[in-house]
Scaffold this motif. Structure first.
Motif, PDB file in Angstrom:
ATOM      1  N   VAL A 196     -12.807 -25.748  86.075  1.00 26.03           N
ATOM      2  CA  VAL A 196     -13.444 -24.568  85.490  1.00 26.03           C
ATOM      3  C   VAL A 196     -13.555 -23.463  86.529  1.00 26.03           C
ATOM      4  CG1 VAL A 196     -15.469 -23.692  84.274  1.00 26.03           C
ATOM      5  CG2 VAL A 196     -14.803 -26.086  83.988  1.00 26.03           C
ATOM      6  N   THR A 197     -13.210 -22.256  86.113  1.00 21.38           N
ATOM      7  CA  THR A 197     -13.437 -21.055  86.902  1.00 21.38           C
ATOM      8  C   THR A 197     -14.250 -20.083  86.069  1.00 21.38           C
ATOM      9  OG1 THR A 197     -11.345 -21.318  88.083  1.00 21.38           O
ATOM     10  CG2 THR A 197     -12.363 -19.143  88.149  1.00 21.38           C
ATOM     11  N   ALA A 198     -15.289 -19.489  86.658  1.00 24.56           N
ATOM     12  CA  ALA A 198     -16.119 -18.516  85.958  1.00 24.56           C
ATOM     13  C   ALA A 198     -16.344 -17.315  86.862  1.00 24.56           C
ATOM     14  CB  ALA A 198     -17.458 -19.126  85.553  1.00 24.56           C
ATOM     15  N   TYR A 258     -23.182 -22.921  81.445  1.00 24.92           N
ATOM     16  CA  TYR A 258     -23.802 -21.752  80.827  1.00 24.92           C
ATOM     17  C   TYR A 258     -23.185 -20.490  81.426  1.00 24.92           C
ATOM     18  CZ  TYR A 258     -26.988 -18.028  79.650  1.00 24.92           C
ATOM     19  OH  TYR A 258     -27.503 -16.832  79.189  1.00 24.92           O
ATOM     20  N   LEU A 259     -22.797 -19.541  80.536  1.00 21.25           N
ATOM     21  CA  LEU A 259     -22.181 -18.284  80.960  1.00 21.25           C
ATOM     22  C   LEU A 259     -22.933 -17.125  80.319  1.00 21.25           C
ATOM     23  CD1 LEU A 259     -18.537 -19.426  80.214  1.00 21.25           C
ATOM     24  CD2 LEU A 259     -19.438 -19.029  82.506  1.00 21.25           C
ATOM     25  N   SER A 315     -19.254 -12.263  81.211  1.00 24.80           N
ATOM     26  CA  SER A 315     -18.550 -13.233  82.058  1.00 24.80           C
ATOM     27  C   SER A 315     -17.135 -13.472  81.536  1.00 24.80           C
ATOM     28  CB  SER A 315     -19.293 -14.574  82.079  1.00 24.80           C
ATOM     29  OG  SER A 315     -20.587 -14.454  82.609  1.00 24.80           O
ATOM     30  N   ASP A 316     -16.259 -13.934  82.438  1.00 31.68           N
ATOM     31  CA  ASP A 316     -14.964 -14.461  82.008  1.00 31.68           C
ATOM     32  C   ASP A 316     -14.840 -15.882  82.529  1.00 31.68           C
ATOM     33  OD1 ASP A 316     -13.441 -14.345  84.706  1.00 31.68           O
ATOM     34  OD2 ASP A 316     -14.126 -12.280  84.447  1.00 31.68           O
ATOM     35  N   TRP A 317     -14.078 -16.690  81.810  1.00 29.99           N
ATOM     36  CA  TRP A 317     -13.985 -18.110  82.158  1.00 29.99           C
ATOM     37  C   TRP A 317     -12.574 -18.632  81.890  1.00 29.99           C
ATOM     38  CZ3 TRP A 317     -12.689 -21.278  78.063  1.00 29.99           C
ATOM     39  CH2 TRP A 317     -12.927 -20.780  76.776  1.00 29.99           C
ATOM     40  N   VAL A 340     -24.410 -17.748  86.047  1.00 30.12           N
ATOM     41  CA  VAL A 340     -23.593 -18.888  85.618  1.00 30.12           C
ATOM     42  C   VAL A 340     -24.201 -20.155  86.195  1.00 30.12           C
ATOM     43  CG1 VAL A 340     -21.333 -19.989  85.876  1.00 30.12           C
ATOM     44  CG2 VAL A 340     -21.490 -17.514  85.505  1.00 30.12           C
ATOM     45  N   ARG A 341     -24.255 -21.204  85.403  1.00 27.41           N
ATOM     46  CA  ARG A 341     -24.756 -22.468  85.951  1.00 27.41           C
ATOM     47  C   ARG A 341     -24.080 -23.662  85.293  1.00 27.41           C
ATOM     48  NH1 ARG A 341     -29.057 -21.208  82.377  1.00 27.41           N
ATOM     49  NH2 ARG A 341     -29.833 -22.958  81.125  1.00 27.41           N
TER      50      ARG A 341
END
Length: 264
Positions: free
Chosen positions: A61-63, A86-87, A91-93, A117-118
């Motif tokens: 995952v990249t956020a 959580y975003l 945000s982009d993911w 983000v978390r």
């Protein structure tokens, strides 16, 4: 077929897509991506907040340009707790599947809360047992109201075969706090073994809405209002992932009066 029942498209791919516009409501969005190992999916939250839930499988995952690492652990939703992310809005993911992956994208309006983000790890999730007898079910709170978010409430439930759930019937369709909160809701259903089936009813006191649906593995039920109990047939355990959101982020429900005696 009921307009409240969505049959998932055959994967891999973007197999479920629910938006406030398609559902005819204001708050809840739900998408499901089924990826083969090596495939990837990306998105932008824009004016919404999002909770990514790893229903099954593992992925990188990249956020917002930050590498969050390899997340996910279970290969079945009936085995252990999920990993989630959580975003906040804006945000982009991006998620790349290391194994076959089933990724739920739960969304609701962002309210400018400025939350970070978390990663929501399995170790941090609370679990509880609700009901008794054949109304017993097992709840994992992914994004409950005592954890920070703007609008979203996310929970998953395991209902053993032969048991009922979301029962006695309750509703949350009135913005009438502290007695009741208005929350739209989606149910994403899975069965073990997968050929199983169950039933869900969505209805109001005056029966202006009264839909009874046979639910199978991969189905989504939308609950715009009313009571919404479900039942798992003997021999087949039922998993469902709930997404709820409304004008106020709290779950206050009203039990059907004629069935409240079942709580005693």
């Amino acid at each position: 077929m009921s307009k409240l029942l969505l049959k998932a498209m055959q994967g891999p791919g973007h197999v479920v897509h629910v938006t406030p516009e398609t559902a005819g409501w204001s708050y809840v969005g739900f998408d499901l991506h089924k990826l083969d190992a090596g495939q990837s999916v990306c998105g932008k939250t824009e004016d919404k907040e999002v909770c990514l839930v790893f229903v099954t499988g593992k992925g990188k995952v990249t956020a917002n340009g930050e590498d969050l690492g390899l997340l996910g652990s279970r290969m079945s939703p009936f085995e252990g707790k999920p990993w989630s992310v959580y975003l906040p809005q804006g945000s982009d993911w991006w998620v790349s599947a290391e194994t076959d992956l089933e990724l739920a994208v739960c969304s609701a309006p962002g309210l400018g809360g400025g939350l970070p983000v978390r990663i929501i790890s399995p170790e941090g999730l609370s679990q509880e047992t609700r009901g008794k007898g054949t109304n017993t079910r097992y709840v994992t709170n992914i994004l409950p109201e005592n954890e920070p978010a703007d609008s979203l409430l996310v929970v998953e439930v395991i209902t053993p075969g032969g048991h009922t759930s979301s029962y006695p019937p309750h509703k949350h369709d009135q913005d009438n706090l502290p007695a009741e909160s208005y929350l739209e809701e989606t149910y994403y259903h899975r069965f073990n073994p997968r050929q199983g089936f169950g039933f869900q009813r969505v209805y109001t006191d005056d029966r202006s809405l009264d839909e009874a649906m046979a639910i199978e593995d991969g189905d989504v039920v939308m609950v715009p209002k009313g009571y919404h109990p479900c039942a798992a047939c003997h021999g087949y355990d039922l998993y469902y992932l709930n997404v709820m959101a409304g004008p106020k982020r709290t779950w206050k429900f009203h039990n059907a009066v004629e069935h409240e005696w079942l709580m005693m």
